[in-house]
Design a protein around this motif. Structure first.
Motif, mmCIF file in Angstrom:
data_model
loop_
_atom_site.group_PDB
_atom_site.id
_atom_site.type_symbol
_atom_site.label_atom_id
_atom_site.label_comp_id
_atom_site.label_asym_id
_atom_site.label_seq_id
_atom_site.Cartn_x
_atom_site.Cartn_y
_atom_site.Cartn_z
ATOM 1 N N ILE A 1 -11.885 3.206 60.149
ATOM 2 C CA ILE A 1 -10.995 3.931 59.246
ATOM 3 C C ILE A 1 -11.387 3.663 57.791
ATOM 4 C CG2 ILE A 1 -8.612 4.039 58.399
ATOM 5 C CD1 ILE A 1 -7.695 3.750 61.295
ATOM 6 N N ASN A 2 -11.659 2.415 57.470
ATOM 7 C CA ASN A 2 -11.999 2.086 56.086
ATOM 8 C C ASN A 2 -13.300 2.722 55.632
ATOM 9 O OD1 ASN A 2 -9.715 0.583 55.458
ATOM 10 N ND2 ASN A 2 -10.564 -1.234 56.415
ATOM 11 N N GLU A 3 -14.200 3.006 56.545
ATOM 12 C CA GLU A 3 -15.494 3.609 56.196
ATOM 13 C C GLU A 3 -15.480 5.135 56.297
ATOM 14 O OE1 GLU A 3 -17.913 1.745 54.930
ATOM 15 O OE2 GLU A 3 -16.538 0.051 55.164
ATOM 16 N N SER A 4 -14.362 5.703 56.713
ATOM 17 C CA SER A 4 -14.276 7.144 56.887
ATOM 18 C C SER A 4 -14.383 7.878 55.559
ATOM 19 C CB SER A 4 -12.947 7.514 57.551
ATOM 20 O OG SER A 4 -12.796 8.925 57.597
ATOM 21 N N PRO A 5 -15.078 9.018 55.540
ATOM 22 C CA PRO A 5 -15.118 9.821 54.318
ATOM 23 C C PRO A 5 -13.841 10.640 54.130
ATOM 24 C CG PRO A 5 -16.428 10.853 56.017
ATOM 25 C CD PRO A 5 -15.965 9.526 56.574
ATOM 26 N N ALA A 6 -12.963 10.615 55.130
ATOM 27 C CA ALA A 6 -11.694 11.335 55.060
ATOM 28 C C ALA A 6 -10.570 10.376 54.679
ATOM 29 C CB ALA A 6 -11.383 11.968 56.417
ATOM 30 N N ALA A 7 -9.573 10.888 53.993
ATOM 31 C CA ALA A 7 -8.401 10.091 53.644
ATOM 32 C C ALA A 7 -7.618 9.791 54.920
ATOM 33 C CB ALA A 7 -7.528 10.846 52.656
ATOM 34 N N MET A 8 -7.350 8.505 55.150
ATOM 35 C CA MET A 8 -6.623 8.098 56.347
ATOM 36 C C MET A 8 -5.611 7.022 55.992
ATOM 37 S SD MET A 8 -9.735 7.941 59.063
ATOM 38 C CE MET A 8 -8.896 8.502 60.514
ATOM 39 N N ALA A 9 -4.436 7.121 56.626
ATOM 40 C CA ALA A 9 -3.397 6.123 56.426
ATOM 41 C C ALA A 9 -2.702 5.885 57.758
ATOM 42 C CB ALA A 9 -2.389 6.588 55.379
ATOM 43 N N LEU A 10 -2.068 4.733 57.878
ATOM 44 C CA LEU A 10 -1.285 4.391 59.056
ATOM 45 C C LEU A 10 0.123 4.084 58.590
ATOM 46 C CD1 LEU A 10 -0.985 3.656 62.059
ATOM 47 C CD2 LEU A 10 -1.733 1.349 61.448
ATOM 48 N N TRP A 11 1.084 4.819 59.137
ATOM 49 C CA TRP A 11 2.494 4.593 58.831
ATOM 50 C C TRP A 11 3.173 4.043 60.072
ATOM 51 C CZ3 TRP A 11 0.891 9.896 57.961
ATOM 52 C CH2 TRP A 11 0.544 10.163 56.635
ATOM 53 N N VAL A 12 4.207 3.231 59.861
ATOM 54 C CA VAL A 12 4.972 2.685 60.980
ATOM 55 C C VAL A 12 6.451 2.983 60.781
ATOM 56 C CG1 VAL A 12 3.307 0.871 61.549
ATOM 57 C CG2 VAL A 12 5.108 0.394 59.913
ATOM 58 N N GLY A 13 7.145 3.185 61.905
ATOM 59 C CA GLY A 13 8.585 3.367 61.887
ATOM 60 C C GLY A 13 9.043 4.741 61.459
ATOM 61 N N GLU A 14 10.351 4.933 61.532
ATOM 62 C CA GLU A 14 10.947 6.231 61.225
ATOM 63 C C GLU A 14 10.923 6.579 59.744
ATOM 64 O OE1 GLU A 14 14.795 6.520 63.015
ATOM 65 O OE2 GLU A 14 14.002 6.134 65.010
#
Length: 75
Positions: free
Chosen positions: A1-14
């Motif tokens: 994920i950190n090396e991806s050329p695309a914007a990526m995020a991980l969210w948790v919970g409601e």
């Protein structure tokens, strides 16, 4: 994920609290503290644009959202 050329995020919970955001994602929102903050608090421009509802649908149904982009107006 950190090396991806695309914007990526991980969210948790409601409340979709940022657990991680890669450098590309951070570059879209420079200077903002994301980690540990709910999505709509960290990115209030998204309120009323339906993105949080899209994420809630994924949580409610278990059906993943598959797309190449989600357009949002950021100030």
């Amino acid at each position: 994920i950190n090396e991806s050329p695309a914007a990526m995020a991980l969210w948790v919970g409601e409340r979709f609290v940022f657990e991680m955001a890669n450098a590309v994602y951070q570059a879209i929102l420079p200077g903002r503290q994301l980690l540990g903050r709910p999505l709509l608090e960290a990115v209030p421009e998204l309120a009323g644009q339906g993105f949080d509802e899209l994420l809630r649908d994924v949580l409610r149904t278990g059906i993943p959202y598959v797309g190449t982009e989600v357009r949002a107006l950021l100030a």
